[in-house]
Design a protein around this motif. Sequence first.
Motif, short mmCIF file in Angstrom:
data_model
loop_
_atom_site.label_atom_id
_atom_site.label_comp_id
_atom_site.label_asym_id
_atom_site.label_seq_id
_atom_site.Cartn_x
_atom_site.Cartn_y
_atom_site.Cartn_z
N LEU A 1 0.85 -1.20 0.00
CA LEU A 1 0.00 0.00 0.00
C LEU A 1 0.88 1.24 0.00
N ASP A 2 0.38 2.30 -0.61
CA ASP A 2 1.07 3.59 -0.60
C ASP A 2 0.02 4.68 -0.50
N TYR A 3 0.44 5.86 -0.07
CA TYR A 3 -0.47 6.98 0.05
C TYR A 3 0.20 8.24 -0.47
N ALA A 4 -0.48 8.96 -1.35
CA ALA A 4 0.03 10.23 -1.88
C ALA A 4 -1.12 11.07 -2.38
N ASP A 5 -1.03 12.35 -2.15
CA ASP A 5 -1.99 13.32 -2.70
C ASP A 5 -3.45 12.93 -2.44
N GLY A 6 -3.72 12.45 -1.23
CA GLY A 6 -5.10 12.14 -0.84
C GLY A 6 -5.64 10.83 -1.36
N LEU A 7 -4.76 9.94 -1.84
CA LEU A 7 -5.23 8.67 -2.40
C LEU A 7 -4.35 7.51 -1.92
N TYR A 8 -5.02 6.46 -1.40
CA TYR A 8 -4.34 5.21 -1.09
C TYR A 8 -4.33 4.37 -2.37
N VAL A 9 -3.22 3.69 -2.62
CA VAL A 9 -3.11 2.78 -3.75
C VAL A 9 -2.54 1.47 -3.24
N GLY A 10 -3.17 0.36 -3.65
CA GLY A 10 -2.71 -0.96 -3.25
C GLY A 10 -2.48 -1.83 -4.46
N SER B 1 4.83 -4.43 -5.17
CA SER B 1 5.23 -3.22 -4.46
C SER B 1 4.76 -1.99 -5.23
N VAL B 2 4.38 -0.95 -4.48
CA VAL B 2 3.98 0.32 -5.08
C VAL B 2 4.56 1.46 -4.25
N THR B 3 4.93 2.54 -4.92
CA THR B 3 5.44 3.74 -4.26
C THR B 3 5.10 4.94 -5.13
N HIS B 4 5.51 6.12 -4.69
CA HIS B 4 5.26 7.32 -5.48
C HIS B 4 6.47 8.25 -5.42
N SER B 5 6.57 9.12 -6.42
CA SER B 5 7.65 10.10 -6.49
C SER B 5 7.23 11.38 -5.79
N THR B 6 8.16 12.31 -5.70
CA THR B 6 7.85 13.60 -5.05
C THR B 6 6.84 14.42 -5.85
N ASN B 7 6.69 14.13 -7.14
CA ASN B 7 5.69 14.85 -7.94
C ASN B 7 4.40 14.06 -8.11
N GLY B 8 4.24 12.97 -7.32
CA GLY B 8 2.97 12.24 -7.29
C GLY B 8 2.83 11.13 -8.29
N LEU B 9 3.87 10.80 -9.06
CA LEU B 9 3.79 9.69 -9.99
C LEU B 9 3.92 8.38 -9.22
N PHE B 10 2.93 7.49 -9.39
CA PHE B 10 2.98 6.18 -8.76
C PHE B 10 3.72 5.21 -9.68
N THR C 1 7.49 -6.78 -14.63
CA THR C 1 6.40 -5.82 -14.86
C THR C 1 6.65 -4.51 -14.12
N VAL C 2 6.50 -3.41 -14.85
CA VAL C 2 6.54 -2.06 -14.28
C VAL C 2 5.35 -1.30 -14.85
N VAL C 3 4.52 -0.74 -13.98
CA VAL C 3 3.40 0.09 -14.41
C VAL C 3 3.46 1.40 -13.64
N THR C 4 3.03 2.49 -14.30
CA THR C 4 3.05 3.81 -13.66
C THR C 4 1.71 4.49 -13.83
N SER C 5 1.47 5.47 -12.95
CA SER C 5 0.22 6.22 -12.99
C SER C 5 0.44 7.64 -12.45
N THR D 1 -5.40 5.70 -13.51
CA THR D 1 -5.10 5.25 -14.86
C THR D 1 -3.64 4.80 -14.91
N TRP D 2 -3.42 3.56 -15.34
CA TRP D 2 -2.08 2.96 -15.29
C TRP D 2 -1.58 2.65 -16.69
N THR D 3 -0.25 2.76 -16.88
CA THR D 3 0.40 2.52 -18.16
C THR D 3 1.58 1.56 -17.95
N ALA D 4 1.69 0.56 -18.83
CA ALA D 4 2.82 -0.37 -18.77
C ALA D 4 4.08 0.33 -19.25
#
Length: 104
Positions: A10-19, A50-59, A67-71, A76-79
């Motif tokens: 799980l990760d949390y950024a910009d008001g959203l939990y992502v699992g 595993s999931v994390t986010h950058s300082t600019n909010g990119l997950f 596999t690597v996916v980003t959002s 909305t996720w992109t491979a």
Amino acid sequence: MGFLGTLYSLDYADGLYVGVATSAGIVSSPDGVSWTKRAAPMPSNLSLYSVTHSTNGLFAAVGDQGTVVTSPDGITWTAQNSGLTSADYLNSVTYFQGKFVASL
């Protein structure tokens, strides 16, 4: 989250939990109570670990077969091309000094 298999991270950024979970599972929640399954741009037989986010909010999330996916928003996720083979499994990802770093 009965619609999800094993939840790995799980990760949390910009008001959203992502699992992230088994079976290409990606979920998000604004409050940690009500969860929405998100479309994953990967085969459903692969897991994300595993999931994390950058300082600019990119997950970023990583998993089976390199596999690597980003959002940009956790919805909305992109491979992405990791350059790894189907024998490589990414177990963890973090954001450090301006870069995503994943481990096998």
